[in-house]
Design a protein around this motif. Structure first.
Motif, PDB file in Angstrom:
ATOM      1  N   ALA A  16       0.814  -1.206   0.000  1.00  0.00           N
ATOM      2  CA  ALA A  16       0.000   0.000   0.000  1.00  0.00           C
ATOM      3  C   ALA A  16       0.851   1.261   0.000  1.00  0.00           C
ATOM      4  CB  ALA A  16      -0.937  -0.003   1.216  1.00  0.00           C
ATOM      5  N   SER A  17       2.045   1.201   0.579  1.00  0.00           N
ATOM      6  CA  SER A  17       2.916   2.378   0.609  1.00  0.00           C
ATOM      7  C   SER A  17       3.237   2.855  -0.808  1.00  0.00           C
ATOM      8  CB  SER A  17       4.214   2.057   1.350  1.00  0.00           C
ATOM      9  OG  SER A  17       3.964   1.736   2.694  1.00  0.00           O
ATOM     10  N   SER A  18       3.430   1.904  -1.718  1.00  0.00           N
ATOM     11  CA  SER A  18       3.751   2.261  -3.099  1.00  0.00           C
ATOM     12  C   SER A  18       2.550   2.905  -3.785  1.00  0.00           C
ATOM     13  CB  SER A  18       4.199   1.020  -3.872  1.00  0.00           C
ATOM     14  OG  SER A  18       5.305   0.420  -3.226  1.00  0.00           O
ATOM     15  N   VAL A  19       1.353   2.375  -3.550  1.00  0.00           N
ATOM     16  CA  VAL A  19       0.135   2.963  -4.119  1.00  0.00           C
ATOM     17  C   VAL A  19      -0.057   4.378  -3.577  1.00  0.00           C
ATOM     18  CG1 VAL A  19      -2.360   2.728  -4.341  1.00  0.00           C
ATOM     19  CG2 VAL A  19      -0.921   0.690  -4.382  1.00  0.00           C
ATOM     20  N   ALA A  20       0.180   4.550  -2.267  1.00  0.00           N
ATOM     21  CA  ALA A  20       0.043   5.875  -1.660  1.00  0.00           C
ATOM     22  C   ALA A  20       1.039   6.857  -2.275  1.00  0.00           C
ATOM     23  CB  ALA A  20       0.252   5.779  -0.154  1.00  0.00           C
ATOM     24  N   ALA A  21       2.253   6.390  -2.579  1.00  0.00           N
ATOM     25  CA  ALA A  21       3.261   7.253  -3.200  1.00  0.00           C
ATOM     26  C   ALA A  21       2.820   7.683  -4.595  1.00  0.00           C
ATOM     27  CB  ALA A  21       4.601   6.526  -3.267  1.00  0.00           C
ATOM     28  N   LEU A  22       2.258   6.746  -5.362  1.00  0.00           N
ATOM     29  CA  LEU A  22       1.747   7.100  -6.696  1.00  0.00           C
ATOM     30  C   LEU A  22       0.579   8.075  -6.594  1.00  0.00           C
ATOM     31  CD1 LEU A  22       1.910   3.579  -8.383  1.00  0.00           C
ATOM     32  CD2 LEU A  22       3.363   5.545  -8.899  1.00  0.00           C
ATOM     33  N   ASP A  23      -0.297   7.885  -5.586  1.00  0.00           N
ATOM     34  CA  ASP A  23      -1.396   8.843  -5.351  1.00  0.00           C
ATOM     35  C   ASP A  23      -0.841  10.238  -5.091  1.00  0.00           C
ATOM     36  OD1 ASP A  23      -3.300   6.926  -5.683  1.00  0.00           O
ATOM     37  OD2 ASP A  23      -3.813   6.713  -3.551  1.00  0.00           O
ATOM     38  N   ALA A  24       0.220  10.299  -4.295  1.00  0.00           N
ATOM     39  CA  ALA A  24       0.823  11.594  -3.956  1.00  0.00           C
ATOM     40  C   ALA A  24       1.394  12.273  -5.200  1.00  0.00           C
ATOM     41  CB  ALA A  24       1.915  11.405  -2.915  1.00  0.00           C
ATOM     42  N   VAL A  25       2.005  11.480  -6.094  1.00  0.00           N
ATOM     43  CA  VAL A  25       2.539  12.031  -7.342  1.00  0.00           C
ATOM     44  C   VAL A  25       1.404  12.596  -8.189  1.00  0.00           C
ATOM     45  CG1 VAL A  25       3.699  11.449  -9.505  1.00  0.00           C
ATOM     46  CG2 VAL A  25       4.556  10.525  -7.346  1.00  0.00           C
TER      47      VAL A  25
END
Length: 500
Positions: A456-465
């Motif tokens: 989920a951390s990776s998905v959250a990072a893409l959301d932030a981008v």
């Protein structure tokens, strides 16, 4: 003419492997005898740590060895009363009494059966080799350190006896290997000390040996929820420590003998052995690494017979030959254990050639494991800390494998960012800072065909981008997701913060 009988299953009793040859049988019998002799002072010492009568530790070693020889998954491994288990249950005995200790041993056995059935043994695949090497080396150091008290404030005669015992074990195998060198050493040193009336510490000085077999019975505790609440934490801790030491030892024996063992069966077997031990008034136990090394590496045992005989001989020696066994000088057993520690240590792992070639992270993990075990005298703690350290080093190493490279179209209307590597909590933290939000064109493509989303951390990072680009009125398109990554992204994208 009568019709032939229908073919049915043919049942054949397999011949025990210890009957393969007279040599194998002799090796197993003598190995069991050597281990039994080495078990006596150890079991008594662990009884003292747990605050119980010496007979309690000896009974536990007897029942654990005999039962595990039948139900265990690792041939030739020795299970008995151990220091790790004694340390776990000692506070319970001191605060609540012996009945509660016995009840905790039985409950710990139940926990081990359940954990074994649930497949806890499969967790062994996550133990790195560097942790295993650290475990072995720490074990060797602990075995040696345990002998140091036996060499302090003792008559001067102890030292030449220990040196003589070591010399016998080094040189006697060059003459013959028919009789185990440790057994020869014990017999020779006992004859010398008794014949010459040399006053040195003996096995009998450790405590009184039992004069009868243990009898089964129920623990003397009230069978209430309060009792269960009192013993459960100790029982669960004992179950975990016992399983970890047993499974690590089984893996070590697998490597030494180049054979495979049933780890799930071993886990369940440890539980069954502890349940039986509890009902016979023993203090519980697990795989005993030092004695296992005597059995497997020093004496050359490979079958269940040596384990069974180690327990059986232990009781015979105590009950029938108690006076003789009491005269065995501790110097003889100290020499055996020093030899075991030297044979157990992985000297190749600290050789200069190995140290130069080994990655720094691997050496750090090994040293951390050794340091924790030696500092705490608890192999389980060292293994856990070593595994956590290995995971952190691995995460840090893999985190740098995620790369982002951007290419702007010649017409300047679109930029394509190629993301490669493994995206998880460690590597995705820096992902947000690798994009040019201010100067990029309005059309941004993030190509993940060379990457994999793990959490989920990776998905959250893409959301932030995406959010950072959206705040500047720019559109982001994510492409190239493989099926597992796409599934995780579809389920979690835009749903990881309260604002969505």
């Amino acid at each position: 003419m009568s019709s032939p009988l229908p073919a049915g299953p043919v049942f054949r009793l397999s011949r025990p492997d210890w009957l393969a040859s007279p040599k194998v049988l002799r090796t197993e019998v003598l190995a069991g005898l050597v281990v039994a002799l080495a078990l006596i002072p150890e079991a008594i010492s662990f009884s003292i740590i747990a605050g119980v009568d010496p007979a309690v530790g000896l009974f536990a070693s007897f029942t654990m060895a005999v039962v595990i020889s039948v139900v265990g998954g690792r041939k030739a491994m020795i299970s008995a009363a151990t220091g790790a288990i004694a340390l776990v249950i000692a506070p319970l005995n001191h605060e609540h009494g012996f009945g509660y200790l016995v009840a905790a041993v039985i409950l710990a056995g139940v926990f081990q059966v359940v954990l074994g059935a649930l497949g806890v043994a499969r967790l062994m695949r996550f133990v790195p080799r560097s942790v295993m090497v650290g475990f072995v080396n720490a074990l060797a150091i602990l075995i040696f350190m345990a002998q140091v008290p036996e060499l302090r404030d003792v008559p001067w005669a102890v030292y030449p006896l220990v040196l003589g015992g070591l010399a016998l074990m080094v040189f006697f195998p060059k003459v013959t290997t028919v009789v185990p060198a440790p057994l020869v050493s014990i017999v020779v040193l006992t004859v010398i000390t008794v014949g010459a009336a040399i006053a040195v510490p003996t096995v009998g000085d450790k405590g009184e040996l039992p004069s009868s077999l243990p009898v089964p019975g129920l623990p003397d505790v009230p069978f209430t929820l309060d009792t269960l609440a009192t013993i459960a934490p100790y029982a669960f801790a004992m179950a975990l420590v016992g399983l970890m030491e047993s499974l690590m030892t089984a893996k070590l024996v697998d490597d030494i003998t180049d054979t495979h063992s049933g780890k799930t069966r071993e886990s369940v077997g440890q539980g069954v052995a502890n349940i039986v031990t509890g009902f016979f008034g023993g203090m519980g136990g697990c795989a005993m690494i030092g004695q296992t090394m005597i059995n497997v590496r020093v004496s050359g045992a490979r079958t269940r017979l040596s384990t069974f005989l180690a327990g059986a001989f232990l009781m015979v020696l105590c009950i029938v030959f108690g006076p003789v066994v009491s005269d065995i000088p501790m110097a003889a057993l100290v020499a055996v254990m020093i030899m075991v520690s030297v044979a157990t240590f992985d000297w190749h792992s600290v050789a200069p050639k190995t140290v130069r070639r080994m990655p720094a992270g691997e050496m750090i993990v090994m040293l951390v494991t050794v340091a924790c075990v030696v500092a705490t005298h608890n192999l389980a703690i060292g293994v856990v800390v070593g595994c956590v350290t290995a995971m952190m080093i691995f995460a840090k190493r893999v985190a740098h494998l995620a790369n982002v490279s951007g290419v702007v179209d010649p017409d300047g209307n679109q930029v394509v960012y190629a993301v490669t590597g493994e995206l998880f909590f460690a590597s995705s933290n820096d992902l947000v800072h690798q994009f040019n939000y201010k100067d990029d064109p309005d059309d941004v493509v993030i190509d993940l065909s060379g990457a994999h989303i793990w959490d989920a951390s990776s998905v959250a990072a893409l959301d932030a981008v995406e959010n950072k680009y959206a705040q500047r009125g720019k559109k982001v398109t994510i492409t190239g997701l493989n099926e597992p990554s796409a599934d995780m992204h579809d389920r979690l994208a835009g749903r990881l913060t309260g604002s969505h």
